[in-house]
Write a protein that holds these residues in place. Structure first.
Motif, PDB file in Angstrom:
ATOM      1  N   GLY A 183     -14.911   4.659   8.666  1.00 36.48           N
ATOM      2  CA  GLY A 183     -13.170   4.488   8.564  1.00 36.48           C
ATOM      3  C   GLY A 183     -13.248   3.662   7.206  1.00 36.48           C
ATOM      4  O   GLY A 183     -14.319   3.264   6.505  1.00 36.48           O
ATOM      5  N   GLU A 184     -12.196   3.013   6.985  1.00 37.43           N
ATOM      6  CA  GLU A 184     -11.694   2.240   5.877  1.00 37.43           C
ATOM      7  C   GLU A 184     -12.920   1.279   5.623  1.00 37.43           C
ATOM      8  O   GLU A 184     -13.034   0.551   6.356  1.00 37.43           O
ATOM      9  CB  GLU A 184     -10.409   1.671   6.117  1.00 37.43           C
ATOM     10  CG  GLU A 184      -9.867   1.087   4.878  1.00 37.43           C
ATOM     11  CD  GLU A 184      -8.383   0.842   4.709  1.00 37.43           C
ATOM     12  OE1 GLU A 184      -7.784   0.634   5.963  1.00 37.43           O
ATOM     13  OE2 GLU A 184      -7.774   0.524   3.711  1.00 37.43           O
ATOM     14  N   TYR A 239     -11.713   5.773   2.925  1.00 38.80           N
ATOM     15  CA  TYR A 239     -10.265   4.895   2.862  1.00 38.80           C
ATOM     16  C   TYR A 239      -9.400   5.242   3.969  1.00 38.80           C
ATOM     17  O   TYR A 239      -9.923   6.441   4.699  1.00 38.80           O
ATOM     18  CB  TYR A 239      -9.612   5.397   1.585  1.00 38.80           C
ATOM     19  CG  TYR A 239     -10.567   5.018   0.283  1.00 38.80           C
ATOM     20  CD1 TYR A 239     -10.356   3.789  -0.548  1.00 38.80           C
ATOM     21  CD2 TYR A 239     -11.266   5.682  -0.273  1.00 38.80           C
ATOM     22  CE1 TYR A 239     -10.847   3.245  -1.575  1.00 38.80           C
ATOM     23  CE2 TYR A 239     -12.205   5.471  -1.259  1.00 38.80           C
ATOM     24  CZ  TYR A 239     -11.869   3.911  -2.146  1.00 38.80           C
ATOM     25  OH  TYR A 239     -12.608   3.611  -2.974  1.00 38.80           O
ATOM     26  N   LYS A 240      -8.347   4.703   4.109  1.00 43.35           N
ATOM     27  CA  LYS A 240      -7.562   4.841   5.242  1.00 43.35           C
ATOM     28  C   LYS A 240      -7.237   6.396   5.157  1.00 43.35           C
ATOM     29  O   LYS A 240      -7.053   6.870   6.322  1.00 43.35           O
ATOM     30  CB  LYS A 240      -6.300   3.786   5.041  1.00 43.35           C
ATOM     31  CG  LYS A 240      -5.442   3.927   6.399  1.00 43.35           C
ATOM     32  CD  LYS A 240      -4.465   2.880   6.306  1.00 43.35           C
ATOM     33  CE  LYS A 240      -3.569   2.829   7.528  1.00 43.35           C
ATOM     34  NZ  LYS A 240      -2.663   3.822   7.607  1.00 43.35           N
ATOM     35  N   TYR A 241      -6.870   6.873   3.985  1.00 45.89           N
ATOM     36  CA  TYR A 241      -6.216   8.394   4.038  1.00 45.89           C
ATOM     37  C   TYR A 241      -7.200   9.054   4.343  1.00 45.89           C
ATOM     38  O   TYR A 241      -6.995  10.410   4.730  1.00 45.89           O
ATOM     39  CB  TYR A 241      -5.731   8.538   2.508  1.00 45.89           C
ATOM     40  CG  TYR A 241      -7.006   8.725   1.611  1.00 45.89           C
ATOM     41  CD1 TYR A 241      -7.366  10.231   1.481  1.00 45.89           C
ATOM     42  CD2 TYR A 241      -7.451   7.939   0.553  1.00 45.89           C
ATOM     43  CE1 TYR A 241      -8.450  10.475   0.353  1.00 45.89           C
ATOM     44  CE2 TYR A 241      -8.221   8.074  -0.274  1.00 45.89           C
ATOM     45  CZ  TYR A 241      -8.885   9.501  -0.384  1.00 45.89           C
ATOM     46  OH  TYR A 241      -9.876   9.513  -1.288  1.00 45.89           O
ATOM     47  N   ASN A 242      -8.521   9.022   4.506  1.00 42.46           N
ATOM     48  CA  ASN A 242      -9.651   9.860   5.102  1.00 42.46           C
ATOM     49  C   ASN A 242      -9.198  10.167   6.706  1.00 42.46           C
ATOM     50  O   ASN A 242      -9.986  11.189   7.297  1.00 42.46           O
ATOM     51  CB  ASN A 242     -11.019   9.404   4.969  1.00 42.46           C
ATOM     52  CG  ASN A 242     -11.369   9.340   3.502  1.00 42.46           C
ATOM     53  OD1 ASN A 242     -11.845   8.503   3.051  1.00 42.46           O
ATOM     54  ND2 ASN A 242     -11.230  10.780   2.728  1.00 42.46           N
ATOM     55  N   ASP A 288      -8.125   8.716  10.825  1.00 41.41           N
ATOM     56  CA  ASP A 288      -8.601   7.689  11.756  1.00 41.41           C
ATOM     57  C   ASP A 288      -9.113   8.545  13.074  1.00 41.41           C
ATOM     58  O   ASP A 288      -8.448   8.768  13.871  1.00 41.41           O
ATOM     59  CB  ASP A 288      -7.050   7.123  12.058  1.00 41.41           C
ATOM     60  CG  ASP A 288      -7.065   6.120  13.347  1.00 41.41           C
ATOM     61  OD1 ASP A 288      -8.067   5.875  13.811  1.00 41.41           O
ATOM     62  OD2 ASP A 288      -5.894   5.962  13.757  1.00 41.41           O
ATOM     63  N   GLN A 290     -10.878   6.743  15.259  1.00 38.75           N
ATOM     64  CA  GLN A 290     -10.814   5.706  16.403  1.00 38.75           C
ATOM     65  C   GLN A 290      -9.657   6.095  17.200  1.00 38.75           C
ATOM     66  O   GLN A 290      -9.844   6.423  18.421  1.00 38.75           O
ATOM     67  CB  GLN A 290     -10.505   4.463  15.793  1.00 38.75           C
ATOM     68  CG  GLN A 290     -11.385   3.811  15.012  1.00 38.75           C
ATOM     69  CD  GLN A 290     -12.484   3.126  15.697  1.00 38.75           C
ATOM     70  OE1 GLN A 290     -12.591   3.200  16.971  1.00 38.75           O
ATOM     71  NE2 GLN A 290     -13.558   2.505  14.916  1.00 38.75           N
ATOM     72  N   ASP A 298      -7.586  14.407  12.886  1.00 32.51           N
ATOM     73  CA  ASP A 298      -6.672  13.786  11.877  1.00 32.51           C
ATOM     74  C   ASP A 298      -6.438  14.663  10.783  1.00 32.51           C
ATOM     75  O   ASP A 298      -7.503  14.603   9.846  1.00 32.51           O
ATOM     76  CB  ASP A 298      -7.071  12.394  11.428  1.00 32.51           C
ATOM     77  CG  ASP A 298      -5.877  11.743  10.871  1.00 32.51           C
ATOM     78  OD1 ASP A 298      -5.054  12.245  10.191  1.00 32.51           O
ATOM     79  OD2 ASP A 298      -5.992  10.505  10.801  1.00 32.51           O
ATOM     80  N   THR A 333      -2.288  11.267   9.399  1.00 36.55           N
ATOM     81  CA  THR A 333      -2.621  10.017   8.389  1.00 36.55           C
ATOM     82  C   THR A 333      -2.719  10.873   7.323  1.00 36.55           C
ATOM     83  O   THR A 333      -3.667  11.322   6.732  1.00 36.55           O
ATOM     84  CB  THR A 333      -3.713   9.315   8.610  1.00 36.55           C
ATOM     85  OG1 THR A 333      -4.049   8.942  10.062  1.00 36.55           O
ATOM     86  CG2 THR A 333      -3.794   8.285   7.975  1.00 36.55           C
ATOM     87  N   ASP A 368      -3.090  12.613   3.552  1.00 39.14           N
ATOM     88  CA  ASP A 368      -4.357  12.504   2.802  1.00 39.14           C
ATOM     89  C   ASP A 368      -3.703  12.310   1.181  1.00 39.14           C
ATOM     90  O   ASP A 368      -2.383  12.508   0.992  1.00 39.14           O
ATOM     91  CB  ASP A 368      -4.918  13.929   2.759  1.00 39.14           C
ATOM     92  CG  ASP A 368      -6.212  13.946   2.082  1.00 39.14           C
ATOM     93  OD1 ASP A 368      -7.253  13.450   2.623  1.00 39.14           O
ATOM     94  OD2 ASP A 368      -6.248  14.270   0.999  1.00 39.14           O
TER      95      ASP A 368
END
Ligand code: FES
Ligand code: FES
Lengths: 775, 161
Positions: free
Chosen positions: A399-400, A411-414, A416, A418, A653, A717, A719
């Protein structure tokens, strides 16, 4: 996100042609003067060819030519040039082309085939990588050292190892020193087949003007074009490859498969197109097969569950030729971490020649094979640690800010993972598990998944657009429609980018290297992402052309102008405007003088900064990732050992859903395929390398009765690379089924399986063994 | 001289010389160039070759041409009237049941054989006939949905008559 056309279910533009039976597939193509070929396959999976007698066959009715590989002096291949179009002096697998008959009808060609007599001298046969790697193994390729290969590959001449790939992150294997708990195991994802409903086929025509024209059921016309040009010493521009509609791919119609063989055959009758279509049996024995991957894995963790080290070795039985399999071994190796961060990684992948058909791409491309190990091991590790399996995973997900095995930062854009995991857990594990009863055991299993594409430095996708005087738009791209629905996606992405309704956009049907913009090949679940980016770039260029023309017509500057899909207008005075259709051919002024360019544009898109692996086996070779979670609810019938998948739940995601109907369809199909692999499908070989079940009534792919109810959800989320935030999803749905099912079997019965498929016989046997242990 | 077999193909009188091992699919595809009927396997397993003979869905790959003597044979090409699709085609196109489309003509003909004879077929009956067909793409859910949608369209069509 407030898109107008993205996120809605449009019907595919090719649906009508397909329901009316008018869509043209390879076997539906007839060319005047066309001849037909049949191909002889060997009796042995590994043997020297001593003699081929063709006289009797040549005398048969309708026969034009009998062809052998004796005079063939070239090898081909994109990664390692180890392939031959027809056996030259030895055969290396049971489906290899040994000779061919060209005749006026398929029937005549078939009848004459039986009259070819071949004398062989058998050699030892290796089915499994480990056998072929043994010290005293006979070489399947004696001249491995002479083959051209990509500089990134590392063949071991004098052995059957076609490639070694090694990755080290952190302190590698030494990292286990930090571990409190270690689990280890070996897992097998056996040979299988993509088994698309349309078998492979090709038509090749060496024309009198020295050009070569080809039709094929392939997804990579440009690779075929370049490859044939190289083999036959003609300019690539003189090879024209057409791709009609394709009846499913799932991987094995990528790379070059049957085209070089049909070209070799057709080269003996210049002037005549030669057609060959695989029987179903040949589709199993003589195109690309799948998987053949054993994963030996060791995972170390701290007492609290923090992962510290992973060591994995991939033994890939890649078949008689490694060109199509070598990248699968590599992908399997560096993706064997699954969606987890390990500070220390030591990973080795062996691509090994075996006497089986060449292994090629299968939806998932090494990921489901290796992650079968990872996701089984996570459950086993949780047990050993006495920890909750979801908590253990949650603690370690990528994750990020986390760094994967390749050294790439997430990165966050990859995406989520979780949330995907939590939602799927709640859906499947949030309710009471039915109690074991007279008839059944009940179980649930989970798997988290991750996939990146296995790219290449020149992996690009391009787009060509032209606008018409009524404002409608034609789009050509190089992407192969195999059923995944890319034509619909092109329409939607282009509609959004051009701000015009999808109904005003007409997309191409067939691919043709003479007319289609370049695309490397349509693989890696990358069309939406890369192709979509290419569409946006092309649309931007097209709009720029319109604005430049309008700037002249309106006597102003480009940056004062706006575009809204219908007009180019002056921002400060919107009444000053010109309809886009009036700009399409350039703007024709009152006196007939025309200004500006035709409104057409082309552009392409690669993944940003994709690079070859460095000497540690690391680098930005993944670039983009899609994460998700899957879980299964199943029942095991005690009497028969039959496993019933009652429900399957997935969440990915995907950044942005482009077409809800299509994306659900993609996952539905992928999960069903993977359940087939987990429970039934295995291409079986005897010790001599014969394939025991090369027919659909023996190699069972799921029917409607095997298809479970599915819950499918998507997280969005956005990309940073894909168009409007979308990411790849085509292959990901096949990854989690096998480990989830095996984890569920353990949940139901306490039995640990390390290999698939779990057929009723195997399950029953294991249940009986369990009874014995109890007694 | 081999015997001539007479039959109706998509409403037209046709004849073809009987030959050993000549199957209906070969006549449809190779003699009459109706390529909508597909060839997906060697042993009558996949269902892609399904056509309707005398109102019933059959696999044309193991249907010897002699058996078609004097029969009425209908292929996928005969279902749409001009640009007007048969309700089964419309429903299958709209339900997401088409991905690669190679299994589609066979499935449409199978459903035609069932639903034109039995408009009120139960879901179990629909599943049963569909279980004779392989589809590698869709996971079947959209095909079942399409079949149910088609059934509704056909019932509405009947009620309108
Ligand atoms: S072609 Fe497969 S059932 Fe007829
Ligand atoms: S849609 Fe491809 S096989 Fe059914």
């Amino acid at each position: 996100m407030g898109y107008k056309y993205i996120g809605k279910s449009y019907i595919r533009p090719d649906a009508i042609g397909k329901v009316t039976g008018k869509a043209i597939f390879l076997d539906d193509i007839r060319i005047p003067g066309m001849l037909h070929a049949t191909i002889l396959r060997p009796e042995y999976a590994h043997a020297k060819i001593l003699k081929i007698e063709t006289g009797e066959a040549e005398a048969c009715p309708g026969v034009v030519k009998v062809v052998t590989g004796a005079s063939c002096h070239y090898h081909y291949g994109d990664n390692i040039r180890d392939l031959v179009p027809m056996a030259v002096d030895k055969v290396r697998y049971i489906g290899e082309p040994v000779a061919a008959v060209i005749a006026d009808t398929p029937k005549h060609a078939k009848a004459a085939l039986e009259k070819i007599h071949v004398t062989y001298q058998p050699l030892p046969v290796y089915i499994d990588a480990r056998q072929a790697m043994s010290q005293d193994a006979v070489l399947i390729h004696e001249n491995l050292g002479d083959y051209w290969h990509l500089p990134t590959l590392d063949p071991v001449p004098g052995t059957n190892i076609a490639n070694r790939y090694h990755l080290k992150k952190g302190r590698g294997g030494e990292g286990f020193g930090e571990a409190d708990v270690i689990v280890e195991g070996e897992f097998d994802y056996p040979f299988g087949s993509c088994a698309a409903l349309e078998p492979h086929g090709a038509i090749v025509w060496f024309k009198e003007d020295k050009t070569i024209e080809v039709w094929s059921s392939s997804i990579c016309p440009f690779i075929i074009r370049d490859d044939l040009a190289l083999s036959y010493g003609v300019p690539a521009a003189d090879v024209r490859v057409h791709i009609p509609d394709i009846g499913g791919c799932f991987g094995y119609k990528s790379d070059i498969t049957v085209e070089q063989t049909i070209a070799w055959i057709a080269s003996f009758v210049p002037g005549s197109p030669v057609k060959w279509v695989a029987t179903r049996q040949e589709d199993f024995t003589s195109t690309l097969i799948a998987h053949g991957i054993r994963t030996h894995m060791k995972i170390g963790a701290k007492k609290d569950g923090r992962l510290v080290a992973i060591q994995s070795t991939i033994y890939h039985s890649t078949g008689a030729y490694a060109d199509t399999g070598v990248n699968i071994s590599i992908a399997a190796t560096h993706n064997s971490t699954g969606p987890y961060e390990f500070p220390h990684c030591e990973m080795t992948g062996y691509t090994v020649y075996t006497n089986t058909p060449a292994v090629g791409a299968y939806r998932g491309y090494g990921h489901q094979e290796a992650q079968l190990a990872t996701e089984r091991m996570m459950d086993m590790l949780a047990r050993k640690l006495g920890m909750d399996k979801f908590e253990l995973r949650a603690m370690n997900y990528l994750g990020e800010g986390k760094i994967n095995a390749l050294g790439e930062r997430m990165y966050k854009y990859n995406g989520d993972i979780q949330t995907c995991a939590r939602e799927v857990q709640a859906d499947v594990f949030g309710k009471e598990l039915p109690k074991e009863d007279e008839q059944f055991f009940y179980g649930r299993g989970f798997a988290a998944v991750m996939k990146s594409p296995k790219g290449a430095p020149f992996s690009t996708k391009s787009c060509f657009m032209k606008m018409n005087t009524d404002g409608s738009v034609n789009i050509n791209m190089g992407g192969a429609e195999v059923g995944q629905g890319l034509r619909t996606i092109i329409r939607q992405v282009a509609a959004e980018a051009l701000m015009i309704p999808p109904e005003k956009i007409r997309v191409y049907n067939e691919l043709d290297t003479q007319f289609s913009p370049y695309e490397w090949q349509t693989i890696g679940s990358m069309f939406t992402m890369q192709g979509g980016r290419a569409i946006i770039r092309t649309a931007d260029k097209l709009i720029k052309v319109l604005k430049e023309t309008a700037a002249q017509a309106l006597k102003t500057d480009v940056d004062y102008l706006e575009y809204d899909g219908q007009f180019i207008y002056l921002r400060s005075d919107p009444a000053m405007r010109i309809a886009v259709g009036d700009l399409a051919r350039g703007y024709i002024t009152g006196d007939g003088i025309t200004i500006g360019d035709y409104a057409q544009a082309a552009a392409d898109a690669r993944l940003p900064r994709y690079a070859n692996p460095d000497k540690n086996g690391q680098g930005s070779t993944g670039v983009t990732y899609t994460f998700g979670a899957q879980a299964v609810e199943l029942r095991i019938e005690k009497k028969s050992g039959k496993i019933f998948v009652d429900r399957f739940s997935s969440m990915f995601d995907v950044g942005q859903v482009v077409n809800p109907l299509q994306i659900r369809g993609s996952v539905l199909g992928g999960v069903t395929m993977a359940i087939g692999a987990a429970l039934h499908e295995e291409l079986l070989f005897d010790d001599e390398g014969h394939i025991l079940n090369p027919q659909l009534f023996k190699y069972h792919i799921p029917t409607i009765k095997d298809a479970p109810e599915q819950k499918i959800e998507f997280l969005e989320t956005p990309d940073m690379i894909g168009p409007f935030g979308a990411r790849g999803i085509g292959e990901h749905s096949v990854i989690g089924a096998a480990p989830a099912i095996l984890n569920a079997i353990h949940d139901a019965t306490g039995i640990d399986f390390y290999a698939i498929p779990i057929t009723p016989e195997k399950m029953k046997q294991a249940l009986e063994g369990m009874k014995e242990v109890a007694a | 001289m081999s015997e001539m077999i007479q039959f109706t193909l998509n409403g037209a009188e046709r004849s073809v010389a009987a030959e050993p091992d000549l199957m209906l699919i070969d006549v449809i595809r190779d003699v009459f160039n109706l390529t909508g009927t597909k060839h997906g396997c060697d042993n009558a397993t996949c269902g892609t070759c399904t056509v309707v003979v005398n109102g019933k869905a059959v696999k044309s790959c193991n249907f010897p041409i002699e058996k078609a003597a004097n029969a009425e044979v209908m292929t996928i090409e005969y279902l749409a009237k001009g640009t007007v699709l048969h309700p089964i085609q419309k429903a299958i196109a709209e339900s997401g049941a088409v991905q690669c489309g190679f299994c589609t003509p066979g499935i449409v003909m199978e459903l035609y054989g069932l639903l034109e004879n039995k408009a009120d077929a139960s879901e179990a009956e629909i599943t049963n006939v569909l279980s004779k067909h392989l589809c590698r793409c869709t996971g079947y859910e959209p095909i079942r949905n399409g079949a149910l949608m088609a059934q509704k369209l056909m019932q509405a069509r009947a009620a309108a008559k």
